[in-house]
Design an enzyme around this catalytic site. Structure first.
Site, short mmCIF file in Angstrom:
data_model
loop_
_atom_site.label_atom_id
_atom_site.label_comp_id
_atom_site.label_asym_id
_atom_site.label_seq_id
_atom_site.Cartn_x
_atom_site.Cartn_y
_atom_site.Cartn_z
N ASP A 164 42.54 40.89 35.37
CA ASP A 164 41.92 39.55 35.39
C ASP A 164 41.71 38.98 33.99
O ASP A 164 40.61 38.52 33.65
CB ASP A 164 40.59 39.59 36.13
CG ASP A 164 40.69 40.18 37.51
OD1 ASP A 164 41.61 39.78 38.25
OD2 ASP A 164 39.86 41.03 37.86
N GLU A 192 41.81 33.12 45.14
CA GLU A 192 40.86 33.49 44.09
C GLU A 192 41.50 33.26 42.72
O GLU A 192 42.61 32.74 42.62
CB GLU A 192 40.42 34.95 44.23
CG GLU A 192 41.54 35.97 44.10
CD GLU A 192 41.06 37.39 44.35
OE1 GLU A 192 39.94 37.57 44.87
OE2 GLU A 192 41.80 38.34 44.01
#
Length: 403
Positions: free
Chosen positions: A107, A299
């Site tokens: 991420d 997401e």
């Protein structure tokens, strides 16, 4: 005369056929007559033969019908599956292959300051309080990256969060020169659920250290909390943060806890901020949400604005543990949408040998990108890539040339 009648009567008798008889009791062989089938028997046999033919034809017709149905149903599905195939030549050019840059660095967020690139990663050792809450890596050319071993840009935490499980950090510089770090922290009073926190640097160094705010920036508990924040500065200088309402954290089980019906929404929300980058203005606005094609969720949202006045929203869909995990994007001429989804993900499993790519952050100018992909075992490594945004709103891989 009697003999003639006898002959005539004999000729009118039913015809006989002669067959060789089986051996008699005395062991002798001979020829014995046998009657041909009667017309009624012949009709019955013909009817039986005709019935068998009809059954055979019926079976053949049924088989052909089933085959036609299978073709009619299967061909559109195959065409739909192939619609997203990497038919653009850029996906077949080895020069466009993303570079594996940092191991165990999911991420990644991204910022470029004074000729240096900074990437901020998820706390990969989620259950170890001794590892950095927010690790960081740097690069001068975007191709070669160095992890700052043991360095933590967020050494202290706020009272609302636990000491582990910090997800998807990202950074922006505000007008006073200081930087704001956005991240997902785990709630002490609601374990395994997260909310968005913010921290401000002590000075003007993107390495911090950052001091966290005492309260969360976004925490919609009725929607499962919030994760994956990313800052955005609009053309007029207005600051925003975009994040995901973590609906799958309160799902009903299955893939990423949201694979069983009813599927819980995981909307992407846009929140305007004051110039300090940490104070909300008004209520958040939903700009995208999960659809059937997204599996259990969407997401990792990030927004950029091109010089042509087009907003691009990057996001991931499906569960990060699934081979269907990907990097998608949508575009709009308005920040608040509606956003039009691209037909093909920018990166998906199979592209350049990648496995479950996702969690992407593009550069502000839309020419580069960092993201993670599976790289052995349970690790997710950071990859660096170049991208090209076309006039027809299509984004494709490009050759990464260091700067």
């Amino acid at each position: 005369m009697k003999r003639i009648r006898s002959i005539l009567n004999r000729d009118r008798s039913p015809p006989t056929t002669w067959i060789q008889s089986a051996q008699s009791n005395e062991g002798a062989e001979g020829i014995s007559p046998a009657k041909l089938p009667s017309p009624e028997e012949q009709g019955a046999r013909a009817s039986m033969i005709w019935t068998r033919k009809k059954v055979a034809w019926l079976v053949i017709l049924i088989f052909l019908g089933v085959a036609i149905i299978v073709v009619v149903v299967t061909v559109p599905v195959v065409l739909l599956d192939n619609r997203g195939s990497p038919d653009d030549p850029s996906y077949h050019n080895k020069a466009n292959r993303p570079i594996r840059s940092v191991d165990d660095f999911p991420d990644p967020g991204l910022v470029h300051v004074n000729g240096t690139w900074y990437a901020y990663g998820t706390d990969a050792a989620k259950d170890d309080p001794n590892v950095p809450h927010v690790p960081v890596a740097t690069s001068k050319n975007f191709s070669t990256w160095a992890l700052l071993q043991g360095y933590d840009v967020l050494p202290t935490l706020s009272g609302w969060e636990t000491n582990i499980n910090h997800y998807a950090p990202d950074v922006i510089q505000r007008e006073d020169g200081r930087f704001v770090l956005y991240y997902s922290g785990e709630l002490k009073d609601w374990l395994r659920h997260h909310c968005v926190g913010a921290a401000v640097s002590n000075g003007t160094n993107p390495l911090g250290p950052y001091v966290p705010r005492n309260q969360t920036l976004a925490c919609p508990r009725d929607q499962g909390g919030a994760i994956d924040p990313a800052p955005f500065k609009d053309a007029d200088g207005t600051l925003y943060v975009v994040y995901k309402a973590d609906g799958n954290s309160i799902g009903h089980g299955g893939d990423c806890n949201n694979g069983k019906k009813p599927i819980v929404p995981t909307p992407i929300l846009l929140q305007q901020l004051q110039n300090d980058g940490v104070t909300p203005v008004g209520d958040p606005v939903e700009i995208l949400t999960n659809e059937k094609v997204d599996g259990p969720l969407v997401e990792a949202p990030v927004i950029i604005l091109t010089d042509q006045g087009v907003y691009y929203l990057f996001f991931s869909s499906h569960c990060y543990t699934s081979p269907k995990y990907n990097v998608k994007y949508a575009y709009s001429t308005s920040l608040r949408g509606p956003y039009i989804r691209a037909e093909r993900p920018l990166f998906k499993s199979g592209d350049f040998g990648l496995k479950s790519p996702g969690g992407a952050t593009p550069s502000v100018d839309g020419t580069r990108m960092v993201f993670h992909a599976n790289c052995g075992g349970h690790d997710r490594c950071m990859y660096a890539a170049a991208i090209n945004i076309s006039a027809n709103y299509t984004i494709t891989p490009a050759a990464l040339i260091g700067t």
